[in-house]
Design an enzyme around this catalytic site. Structure first.
Site, mmCIF file in Angstrom:
data_model
loop_
_atom_site.group_PDB
_atom_site.id
_atom_site.type_symbol
_atom_site.label_atom_id
_atom_site.label_comp_id
_atom_site.label_asym_id
_atom_site.label_seq_id
_atom_site.Cartn_x
_atom_site.Cartn_y
_atom_site.Cartn_z
ATOM 1 N N LYS A 47 0.944 -1.323 0.033
ATOM 2 C CA LYS A 47 0.091 0.061 0.079
ATOM 3 C C LYS A 47 0.972 1.371 0.012
ATOM 4 O O LYS A 47 1.808 1.531 0.856
ATOM 5 C CB LYS A 47 -0.793 -0.016 1.277
HETATM 6 C C1 E4P Z 1 -8.110 1.532 3.996
HETATM 7 O O1 E4P Z 1 -7.279 1.138 3.145
HETATM 8 C C2 E4P Z 1 -8.241 2.927 4.674
HETATM 9 O O2 E4P Z 1 -6.789 3.020 5.139
HETATM 10 C C3 E4P Z 1 -9.300 2.916 5.397
HETATM 11 O O3 E4P Z 1 -10.463 2.518 4.943
HETATM 12 C C4 E4P Z 1 -9.494 4.482 5.969
HETATM 13 O O4 E4P Z 1 -10.613 4.458 7.011
HETATM 14 P P1 E4P Z 1 -10.913 5.720 7.805
HETATM 15 O O5 E4P Z 1 -11.325 6.940 6.848
HETATM 16 O O6 E4P Z 1 -12.380 5.144 8.370
HETATM 17 O O7 E4P Z 1 -9.968 5.723 8.715
#
Ligand code: E4P
Length: 218
Positions: free
Chosen positions: A87
């Site tokens: 990622k």
């Molecule tokens: C996933 O890949 C993201 O990091 C995550 O969905 C972010 O979610 P949030 O906005 O609830 O922190």
């Protein structure tokens, strides 16, 4: 539509996996910190533990923000398990790193996407997934689901292979709206996934069926 769970909590990952509908996992540094996972070796071991529970893509985020650092970290993460997806944040160095990884055949998830232009450039760099954060856009009065719609149109126009991974999902309506638009994947908390199961008419209908059965057989 693929369902990923957005957590680093092993119990919740197991619970979702036991349902039989889980396709993968996304994590981020905040979610890892929430579980109290710290130190390079513990973090790497935690990704391996997640991969042992779920037979599907597991997103592991790089911490470095410069190209060389991201590449070093991403190469390391990719060696942990074949299901690891590196990622990478949506930055200039991040785009270069995604191009590097895609050339090497390493899967990537471009994170922190908040505009169609960002999704387009990540797709051109060869990202496996783009992660538009729909909940965080809603938080600032911009339609997160509207962004998914825009990206879907662009990716379909040019037949990009990059998958749209709707992230920052907060509730079941987000999942349903993303499914209507044609997001390839959604990642959300266990609570949003489980909420899809519930309906009061199902509960009352089942109670009535059982009551009627018990009148004669009970
Ligand atoms: C996933 O890949 C993201 O990091 C995550 O969905 C972010 O979610 P949030 O906005 O609830 O922190």
């Amino acid at each position: 539509m693929k369902f990923f769970i957005d957590t680093a909590n092993l119990d919740q990952i197991k619970e979702a996996e036991d349902l039989g509908i889980l396709d993968g996992v996304t994590t981020n540094p905040s979610l890892m910190a929430k579980e109290g996972i710290s130190g390079a070796n513990n973090i790497l071991q935690h990704y391996v533990n997640i991969c042992k529970i779920v037979d599907g893509p597991v997103s592991a985020e790089v911490i470095a923000t410069d190209f060389d650092g991201m590449v070093k970290e991403g190469d390391n993460l990719a060696e942990l398990h074949p299901n690891i997806v590196v990622k990478v944040p949506m930055t200039k160095d991040g785009i270069k790193a995604i191009k590097y990884f895609s050339t090497k055949g390493i899967k990537t998830n471009c994170t922190l996407i908040f505009s169609a232009g960002q999704a387009l450039i990540a797709a051109k760099a060869g990202a496996t997934y783009v992660s538009p954060f729909i909940g965080r856009l809603d938080d600032i009065s911009v339609s997160g689901v509207g962004l998914i719609e825009q990206i879907r149109l662009i990716f379909d126009n040019y037949m990009f292979d990059t998958e749209i991974l709707a992230a920052s999902v907060r509730h079941p309506m987000h999942i349903i709206e993303c499914a209507e638009i044609g997001a390839d994947v959604m990642t959300g908390p266990l609570s949003a996934i489980l909420a899809l199961i519930n309906h009061p008419l199902t509960d009352s209908g089942l109670a009535k069926f059982l009551a009627d059965y018990n009148k004669l057989n009970g």
